[in-house]
Design a protein around this motif. Structure first.
Motif, short mmCIF file in Angstrom:
data_model
loop_
_atom_site.label_atom_id
_atom_site.label_comp_id
_atom_site.label_asym_id
_atom_site.label_seq_id
_atom_site.Cartn_x
_atom_site.Cartn_y
_atom_site.Cartn_z
N VAL A 25 62.29 51.73 49.50
CA VAL A 25 61.91 50.84 48.38
C VAL A 25 63.10 50.61 47.45
N THR A 63 65.52 48.24 49.11
CA THR A 63 64.99 46.88 48.97
C THR A 63 65.26 46.36 47.56
N TYR A 79 68.61 42.75 51.35
CA TYR A 79 67.20 42.83 50.95
C TYR A 79 66.27 42.70 52.16
N VAL A 98 63.61 45.41 53.51
CA VAL A 98 62.17 45.18 53.33
C VAL A 98 61.47 45.15 54.69
N LEU A 116 61.16 48.71 55.87
CA LEU A 116 60.14 49.38 55.06
C LEU A 116 58.73 49.08 55.59
N PHE A 117 58.45 47.81 55.82
CA PHE A 117 57.08 47.48 56.24
C PHE A 117 56.82 47.85 57.70
N TYR A 148 56.66 48.79 43.02
CA TYR A 148 57.55 48.37 44.09
C TYR A 148 57.22 46.97 44.60
N CYS A 170 58.91 44.42 47.17
CA CYS A 170 58.39 45.00 48.43
C CYS A 170 57.00 44.40 48.64
N ASN A 171 56.97 43.10 48.93
CA ASN A 171 55.69 42.41 48.75
C ASN A 171 55.10 41.77 50.00
#
Ligand SMILES: N[C@@H](CCC(=O)N[C@@H](CS)C(=O)NCC(=O)O)C(=O)O
Length: 325
Positions: A193, A196, A205, A209, A212-213, A252, A258-259
């Motif tokens: 996070v 990111t 970025y 990201v 992360l996902f 986050y 982090c969307n």
């Protein structure tokens, strides 16, 4: 936000330019261990025996790394043995401070105004970032450790003979699996996070990201089969993931972009997060006010207006039904 250079404080943002806009976390500088008999631990020097009221813990209630230590202090019944101080959630030009504010607990040990004073007291020519948590030794007036992953390993067992409650979150038979999960979760989620949110190029970025996902997707699948990361009991791997998950939707998603999804969109991760939150004592360690204040006000280059969003409305107390797994 800044760092110490040869013991002098400098107000400076993270260096990402040399690395294509990528945020790289610096290794912690103090790596000693409190042990049962004072012998040296896996790193560092000897001389830090587990004794009541010898150590002091400095935390930020906003910080996911410091939160690990607070959770262990609670679960291992260390509150009377290891007192704490709490920094102000705003980390500005002087870094972490003990400036008065709701929830701040001043420093009774060296009466510091700024956390960096603890570092220079321990090592007058210290060079590096001034991070929390900080485990301080009142007997030798120094920092034992500023590495949360090691502080929680100490808290897990070192104080068991001097009043800690029983409970082992790294049972020998699960140690390898816990270490493997920790390595994955650290790089992709705990630090993911930050990688990111602190990226300064589009490429960096997106790299972070997506990683992360992908990691959250992997854990979502794992948690469909079992209640906790290693099976049916809570281990260190769960507490290390928890402190990132509990901050995720509130900070986050918005602040660090982090969307792709929210945690509430993942049925298993969301149930798992509530399950851990509802462990007795844990809710008291979560301070959403400090969490939101810290992130949204301290990183002016990310959120220049310093407006703290009112939402999201999240209820960690609803039934999770994961005992059936
Ligand atoms: N490796 C450290 C990292 C701790 C850390 O980076 N803490 C953050 C707060 S969330 C901090 O104090 N940052 C200050 C800075 O980077 O200047 C640990 O796990 O204890």
């Amino acid at each position: 936000m800044g760092l110490l250079v040869d013991g002098q404080w400098q107000d400076k943002w993270y260096e990402t330019e040399a690395n294509g806009g990528r945020f790289e976390r610096e290794d912690a500088g103090f790596r000693n261990w409190v042990t049962v008999d004072g012998r040296a631990g896996p790193t560092g020097i000897e001389g830090f025996k587990a004794e009541p009221d010898r150590y002091h813990l400095y935390v930020s209630l906003a910080c996911p790394w410091a939160h690990r230590a607070l959770i262990y202090r609670k679960l291992k019944g260390l509150e009377d043995l290891i007192p704490i101080s709490v920094v102000n959630p705003y980390m500005g030009e002087h870094g972490w401070t003990f400036a008065d504010g709701a929830g701040v607990v001043a420093d009774p040990v060296i009466h510091a105004d700024y956390a960096y004073e603890l570092y220079t007291k321990a090592k007058p020519d210290y060079t590096g970032r001034v991070t929390v948590p900080i485990l301080w030794d009142k007997k030798t007036n120094t920092i034992v450790s500023n590495e949360s992953s090691e502080i929680i390993r100490m808290f897990n067992s070192a104080f068991d003979d001097v009043g800690a409650v029983s409970g082992n979150f790294v049972p020998a038979e699960l140690l390898q699996e816990i270490d493997d999960i920790n390595t994955f979760v650290y790089s992709t989620i705990n630090n993911g996070v930050y990688k990111t949110g602190f990226s300064t190029t589009q490429e960096a970025y997106e790299e972070a990201v997506i990683e992360l996902f992908a990691a959250l997707d992997t854990l979502e699948a794992r948690l469909a089969q079992q209640r906790y990361l290693t099976g049916s009991t809570i281990t260190e791997a769960d507490w290390r993931l928890f402190t990132t998950l509990v901050r995720f939707d509130a900070v986050y998603v918005g602040h660090f972009k982090c969307n792709l999804h929210r945690i509430v969109d993942y049925p298993n991760l969301w149930g798992y997060l509530r399950d851990l939150y509802q462990v007795p004592g844990i809710a008291e360690t979560v301070n959403m006010t400090h969490i939101k204040q810290h992130y949204y006000t301290s990183h002016a280059n990310i959120n220049p207006t310093r407006i703290i969003p009112v939402g999201p409305a999240i209820d960690f107390t609803t039934a999770h039904n994961r005992e059936q797994l």
